[in-house]
Design a protein around this motif. Structure first.
Motif, short mmCIF file in Angstrom:
data_model
loop_
_atom_site.label_atom_id
_atom_site.label_comp_id
_atom_site.label_asym_id
_atom_site.label_seq_id
_atom_site.Cartn_x
_atom_site.Cartn_y
_atom_site.Cartn_z
N ASN A 641 0.84 -1.22 0.00
CA ASN A 641 0.00 0.00 0.00
C ASN A 641 0.87 1.26 0.00
OD1 ASN A 641 -2.46 -1.19 -0.08
ND2 ASN A 641 -2.98 -0.87 2.09
N LYS A 644 2.24 1.57 -3.35
CA LYS A 644 1.19 1.94 -4.32
C LYS A 644 0.79 3.41 -4.18
CE LYS A 644 -2.78 -0.25 -3.75
NZ LYS A 644 -3.76 -1.32 -3.87
N TYR A 645 0.53 3.82 -2.93
CA TYR A 645 -0.05 5.16 -2.77
C TYR A 645 0.99 6.28 -2.70
CZ TYR A 645 -4.31 2.55 -2.21
OH TYR A 645 -5.36 1.71 -2.46
N ASP A 671 4.76 6.46 4.73
CA ASP A 671 5.09 6.86 3.35
C ASP A 671 4.76 8.33 3.16
OD1 ASP A 671 2.33 7.32 2.13
OD2 ASP A 671 2.08 5.26 2.89
N ARG A 690 -12.72 1.76 0.03
CA ARG A 690 -11.62 2.37 -0.72
C ARG A 690 -11.90 3.86 -0.81
NH1 ARG A 690 -9.44 0.66 -5.76
NH2 ARG A 690 -7.49 0.72 -4.62
N PHE A 691 -10.87 4.66 -0.64
CA PHE A 691 -11.09 6.11 -0.70
C PHE A 691 -10.14 6.73 -1.73
CE2 PHE A 691 -12.41 4.58 3.42
CZ PHE A 691 -13.73 5.00 3.40
N SER A 700 -8.59 -3.94 -4.17
CA SER A 700 -9.87 -4.59 -3.86
C SER A 700 -10.54 -4.00 -2.61
CB SER A 700 -9.63 -6.09 -3.62
OG SER A 700 -8.77 -6.24 -2.50
N GLY A 701 -9.79 -3.27 -1.82
CA GLY A 701 -10.36 -2.75 -0.55
C GLY A 701 -10.45 -3.81 0.53
N GLY A 703 -7.36 -5.50 1.58
CA GLY A 703 -6.03 -5.66 2.19
C GLY A 703 -5.99 -5.25 3.66
N LEU A 704 -6.45 -4.01 3.96
CA LEU A 704 -6.35 -3.52 5.35
C LEU A 704 -7.26 -4.29 6.29
CD1 LEU A 704 -5.94 0.37 5.12
CD2 LEU A 704 -4.22 -1.36 5.65
P1 ADP Z 1 -6.78 -1.34 -1.52
O1 ADP Z 1 -5.47 -0.76 -1.30
O2 ADP Z 1 -6.80 -2.58 -2.27
O3 ADP Z 1 -7.80 -0.34 -1.97
P2 ADP Z 1 -6.77 -1.67 1.32
O4 ADP Z 1 -7.72 -2.36 2.18
O5 ADP Z 1 -5.39 -2.08 1.35
O6 ADP Z 1 -7.38 -1.77 -0.12
O7 ADP Z 1 -6.87 -0.13 1.63
C1 ADP Z 1 -8.12 0.44 1.79
C2 ADP Z 1 -8.06 1.90 1.47
O8 ADP Z 1 -7.27 2.58 2.42
C3 ADP Z 1 -7.39 2.23 0.18
O9 ADP Z 1 -8.31 2.09 -0.89
C4 ADP Z 1 -6.95 3.65 0.39
O10 ADP Z 1 -8.06 4.53 0.23
C5 ADP Z 1 -6.56 3.65 1.82
N1 ADP Z 1 -5.10 3.42 2.00
C6 ADP Z 1 -4.52 2.26 2.37
N2 ADP Z 1 -3.18 2.44 2.50
C7 ADP Z 1 -2.93 3.74 2.21
C8 ADP Z 1 -1.74 4.54 2.17
N3 ADP Z 1 -0.56 4.04 2.46
N4 ADP Z 1 -1.89 5.84 1.82
C9 ADP Z 1 -3.08 6.35 1.52
N5 ADP Z 1 -4.23 5.65 1.56
C10 ADP Z 1 -4.15 4.36 1.87
#
Ligand code: ADP
Length: 739
Positions: A641, A644-645, A671, A690-691, A700-701, A703-704
Motif C-alpha cells: 500500500n 502503491k499510494y 510513506d 476504498r477512498f 480490492s479494498g 487488504g487492510l
Molecule cells: P486497496 O489498497 O486494495 O484499496 P486496502 O484495504 O489495502 O485496499 O486499503 C483500503 C483503502 O485505504 C485504500 O483504498 C486507500 O483509500 C486507503 N489506504 C490504504 N493504505 C494507504 C496509504 N498508504 N496511503 C493512503 N491511503 C491508503
C-alpha cells in the motif's frame, strides 16, 4: 401551676426532654450520699440528712478525710481499689448500732460517690440461689412473648411483693404500652393501656438504660440536699439514692403511688421496655434484692432476644422458601411480570400483605387488593421516585402523600423495593388497621399554657381515654424488610444472569454468523475461481490465435476481458486470504522481521518497478512474536500500500521503523504518498472500503481488513494517521506470547 426543678430551673414542654435529672443534688430520705474527692480523699459534699444515719452533721464531715466518717479499713480499701482501677463493691458497716450498706461508685464527673442505705432484711444465700434458679426456669423462651412477659411480672410480684408489677413496652415513638401485669385483686387493671412518650421523657430513659434499676421507696419523702452547694455539678446518675425529679414525684403522686421500682429491659442494645413496680404505701427492698431484680431483667432480656430472633428466623425461613420458588419461576418464565404475579406463589405471598404491584418498564401489574392503577402510579411518582432508598417502607402513607387517605383501606402501609437501577418497583400494600388505643389518660393534656409558654404538667387524670387511630397499617417488621431485600437481591442476580446469558447467546450467534460468512466466502471464491480460469484461459487462446483477425474493437474487447478477469482473480485471491485469516490457528514463533521485510520488497519487484522509491528499514528492528505467515501478510499489505499510494510522488519515500510504548513494540510503515482524510482513518480498515480513484489506483479494498484481522488475532492493535496529500503512517503491535 408552674413546675420547677432544682434551683428554680423552670421546666417547660420545650425543654422537658432536657430536664437535668442526673444532676439533681438531693438524696432520698432513707439513705445518705457522700461525695468524696478521689485525690485529696476528703469529703466534698454530704446529704443534709447525714445526722440521722451517721450521727454527724454535714459540717462535721465535709472537708474531712473519708476515714473519719467511714471506718479506716473501708476507706483504705476503697482508695486502694480506686488507685488500681479495680471494681468497687459494697461494704457492710454499722452506725449507731444499726447495719448499713455502703455502695460506692465513681461518678462520670470523677468523684467517689458513696450511697449509704439500710442493709434491710438479711438475704439467705440459699434462698437467693433458689430465686435465681426459679427465674431461669420459669421464663421459657419457647413461650409467646406475651406469655413470657406475664411470667416475668408474676415472678417479680411474688419475689418482691409490690402491689402492681407491669411490663411496659416502648413503641418506635417511645410511647409505652402495658403488655403484662400482675396486681393485687382490688386494683383496677391497667393492662393494654398506652402512655405517651412524654410520661417517661428522654433523660429518664437514658438513666434507666444506664443504671438498670431505680427505686423510690417513699414518694412523699423530703429529699435531702447535698451540702455545701458547689459550683461544679456532680453527676449522680449512677447513684442508688439520687433524688427524684419533682415532675416524676408529682406524676407518681397523681397516680396515688407510694413507692416504685423500675427495671430496664434492654434488647439488642436498646431500651425495649421497663418492669414498672408500684406500691401504694412506702416500700424498701435492699440492694441485693434490687440486684437480683436487675439480673432477672437481664435473663428476661436474653430470653426475649432469643424469642424475637427465633421469631425472625421462622419468618425468614418461610419467606426464603417462597423466595426460592419465585426465583425458579423467574428462571423458567421469561416474562418478568408474569413470573412474579400469575402463578402460586406470587410475590405478595413472601410478605404478609393484602396486595401488591409490579411496575416494570412503565407497565403496571396489580395483584390482590390494591388502589386503582392511577392511584398506584401516583404513589410511584409522588413517593417512591423521590426516595433514595432501595427499600422503602412506611405504615402511614399519608405522611408522604396526603391524598393517600382516599384509599387508606387498601394502602396505608407501603413497602417497596427498587429493581435494578431503573425506576422499576415491586410494591406491597397493607390496609389501615382501624384500631382504638386506650390511653392511661388523655395524652394530649399534660401541659398548661401560661404567658404563651406551655409548661409540663403531669397528668392528674389517669382515667382511660380512648383514641381512634386511622390511616395507619400494621407496622412492617424487620423480617418483612429483610425478606424484601433478599428478594430484591435475588431478582437483581437473576436479571444480571439473564442479561449475561442473552449477551453470551448473541455473541455465540454472531460467532456462528461470522464462521458461516467465512466458509461461505471461502467456498464462493473457490467456486468462482474455476470459471474464471476458464475465461482467462480461453481469452489468452483467443488473443494468441485470433488477435490479428479481429478489428480494433474486437482486440480491445479481448484485452478488457483479460484485465477484468485478472482483476477479478486478484479480488478473489484477496477474499480468500481474508477469510483464511480467521480460520487458521496461530503458529507462534519469535523471529526478526527484517529479513521477512527485505524478502517482501524483493518478491514484489519494487526496486525494479519503481526505481526512484527510497525504502529505509530501521537497522535494529526488534524481534516480533507471532505467526510468521500471517505477519508476512501484514507487512506485505502495508508495504505494498505504501508503495502503491506513494509511487506517483516525485521522490517517494518509505520508512519502516519501530518505537516502544507501554511495553509494546510498535512497528510502523510510513510513506509520503497521497494520504487520506482524517475522517477515514477507521473506515479504511473495513472490507471493500476504498477512498481513492479506482482507475488510478487498482485494488480490492480488502487488504487492510485482512491486516486488521490478522493483528487482532494476535491480540494486537492497528491504527493509522495521515494528512491528505502528505503521506500516511500505519502503526501496529501484537501481543501474544511464545509457548
Ligand atoms: P486497496 O489498497 O486494495 O484499496 P486496502 O484495504 O489495502 O485496499 O486499503 C483500503 C483503502 O485505504 C485504500 O483504498 C486507500 O483509500 C486507503 N489506504 C490504504 N493504505 C494507504 C496509504 N498508504 N496511503 C493512503 N491511503 C491508503
Amino acid at each position: 401551676m408552674k413546675l420547677s426543678s432544682q434551683k428554680n430551673d423552670t421546666v417547660t414542654m420545650t425543654n422537658c426532654d432536657r430536664e437535668p435529672i442526673h444532676v439533681i443534688e438531693k438524696a432520698q430520705q432513707h439513705g445518705v450520699i457522700i461525695v468524696v474527692n478521689t485525690h485529696t480523699q476528703k469529703v466534698l459534699q454530704a446529704s443534709e440528712n447525714c445526722i440521722t444515719i451517721l450521727g454527724k452533721n454535714t459540717k462535721e464531715i465535709v472537708d474531712q478525710e473519708l476515714e473519719k466518717t467511714v471506718s479506716n479499713t473501708i476507706a483504705k480499701d476503697l482508695f486502694d481499689k480506686i488507685n488500681k482501677k479495680e471494681t468497687l463493691y459494697p461494704y457492710h458497716a454499722q452506725f449507731s448500732g444499726e447495719k448499713y450498706l455502703l455502695i460506692p461508685h465513681i461518678s462520670e464527673t470523677n468523684q467517689l460517690i458513696i450511697d449509704i442505705e439500710p442493709l434491710g432484711k438479711n438475704i439467705d444465700p440459699i434462698l437467693f440461689q433458689e430465686e435465681l434458679t426459679k427465674i431461669l426456669k420459669e421464663i421459657k423462651d419457647t413461650d409467646p412473648i406475651e406469655e413470657m412477659c406475664n411470667q416475668a411480672a408474676l415472678l417479680i410480684k411474688n419475689l418482691y411483693g409490690y402491689d402492681r408489677v407491669m411490663m411496659y413496652r416502648f413503641d418506635e415513638q417511645w410511647n409505652g404500652e402495658v403488655v403484662a401485669e400482675a396486681r393485687e385483686k382490688e386494683l383496677e387493671s391497667w393492662l393494654g393501656l398506652h402512655y405517651p412518650a412524654t410520661d417517661i421523657p428522654e433523660p429518664a430513659r437514658k438513666i434507666f438504660f444506664k443504671q438498670g434499676v431505680r427505686m423510690i421507696c417513699d414518694v412523699n419523702h423530703h429529699p435531702a440536699a447535698l451540702l455545701p452547694n458547689l459550683d461544679e455539678k456532680i453527676n449522680l446518675s449512677k447513684s442508688e439514692l439520687r433524688g427524684v425529679s419533682p415532675i416524676h414525684i408529682e406524676y407518681l403522686k397523681n397516680m396515688n403511688v407510694g413507692a416504685s421500682l423500675t427495671v430496664a429491659i434492654i434488647l439488642n442494645g436498646k431500651l425495649w421496655g421497663l418492669i414498672a413496680c408500684h406500691h401504694y404505701s412506702t416500700k424498701f427492698i435492699n440492694y441485693h434484692q434490687r440486684q437480683s431484680c436487675k439480673f432477672l431483667a437481664q435473663v428476661f432480656s436474653n430470653k426475649l432476644a432469643l424469642r424475637t430472633s427465633n421469631n425472625f428466623l421462622d419468618k425468614i425461613h418461610l419467606s426464603e422458601k417462597i423466595r426460592k420458588e419465585l426465583i425458579l419461576q423467574l428462571d423458567y418464565i421469561s416474562n418478568f411480570d408474569q413470573a412474579l404475579s400469575l402463578y402460586k406463589p406470587n410475590f405478595t405471598d413472601i410478605i404478609e400483605s393484602t396486595g401488591g404491584a409490579i411496575y416494570n418498564n412503565e407497565k403496571l401489574t396489580l395483584v390482590g387488593k390494591t388502589p386503582t392503577e392511577k392511584q398506584v402510579l401516583k404513589i410511584i411518582s409522588k413517593v417512591l421516585s423521590n426516595t433514595e432508598e432501595n427499600v422503602f417502607y412506611t405504615q402511614q402513607l399519608t405522611k408522604y402523600y396526603a391524598k393517600a387517605s382516599k384509599f387508606a383501606e387498601k394502602a396505608s402501609g407501603v413497602l417497596s423495593i427498587r429493581i435494578g437501577n431503573e425506576e422499576n418497583y415491586l410494591i406491597w400494600f397493607r390496609p389501615e388497621e382501624s384500631t382504638t388505643i386506650t390511653w392511661g389518660g388523655n395524652p394530649k393534656k399534660n401541659g398548661s399554657i401560661k404567658d404563651g409558654v406551655e409548661y409540663l404538667h403531669p397528668r392528674k387524670s389517669f382515667e382511660k381515654w380512648t383514641e381512634k387511630i386511622s390511616g395507619i397499617a400494621k407496622p412492617w417488621k424487620n423480617y418483612d424488610v429483610e425478606a424484601a431485600s433478599n428478594l430484591k437481591e435475588s431478582i437483581t442476580h437473576i436479571l444480571v444472569k439473564k442479561q449475561k446469558d442473552q449477551i453470551k447467546e448473541l455473541n455465540e450467534s454472531l460467532l456462528d454468523v461470522n464462521k458461516e460468512l467465512e466458509t461461505f466466502s471461502y467456498s464462493v471464491s473457490h467456486d468462482l475461481k474455476a470459471p474464471l480460469r476458464g475465461i482467462e484461459g480461453y481469452t489468452r487462446i483467443l488473443i494468441q490465435k485470433y488477435f490479428d483477425k479481429l478489428d480494433e474493437f474486437g482486440q480491445n474487447a479481448l484485452k478488457t476481458i483479460l484485465s477484468s478477469a485478472e482483476e477479478m482473480d486478484l479480488l478473489i485471491e484477496d477474499i480468500l486470504t481474508y477469510s483464511k485469516v480467521g480460520q487458521n490457528k496461530l503458529n507462534i514463533t519469535n523471529y526478526n522481521p527484517k529479513h521477512q521485510i527485505e524478502n517482501i520488497i524483493a518478491s514484489q519487484n519494487i526496486k525494479l518497478e519503481y526505481p526512484n522509491i527510497q525504502i529505509d528499514i530501521a537497522d535494529n528492528l526488534p524481534n516480533i512474536i507471532g505467526d510468521k505467515r500471517m505477519l508476512l501478510q501484514v507487512f506485505s499489505n502495508l508495504i505494498s500500500n505504501a508503495v502503491k499510494y506513494s509511487s506517483k510522488e516525485k521522490n517517494p519515500k518509505i520508512e519502516i521503523g519501530f518505537y516502544i510504548h507501554d511495553k509494546n513494540t510498535i512497528y510502523y510503515i510510513k510513506d509520503n504518498g497521497i494520504g487520506f482524510k482524517d475522517d477515514f482513518k477507521n473506515k479504511i480498515f473495513d472490507v471493500f472500503s476504498r477512498f481513492v480513484n479506482g482507475s488510478e489506483f487498482k485494488g480490492s479494498g480488502i487488504g487492510l481488513a485482512t491486516v486488521k484481522k490478522a493483528v487482532e488475532k494476535h491480540q494486537g492493535k492497528i491504527w493509522a494517521e495521515s494528512i491528505l496529500g502528505k503521506g500516511a503512517t500505519f502503526y501496529f503491535y501484537v501481543s501474544v506470547s511464545e509457548k
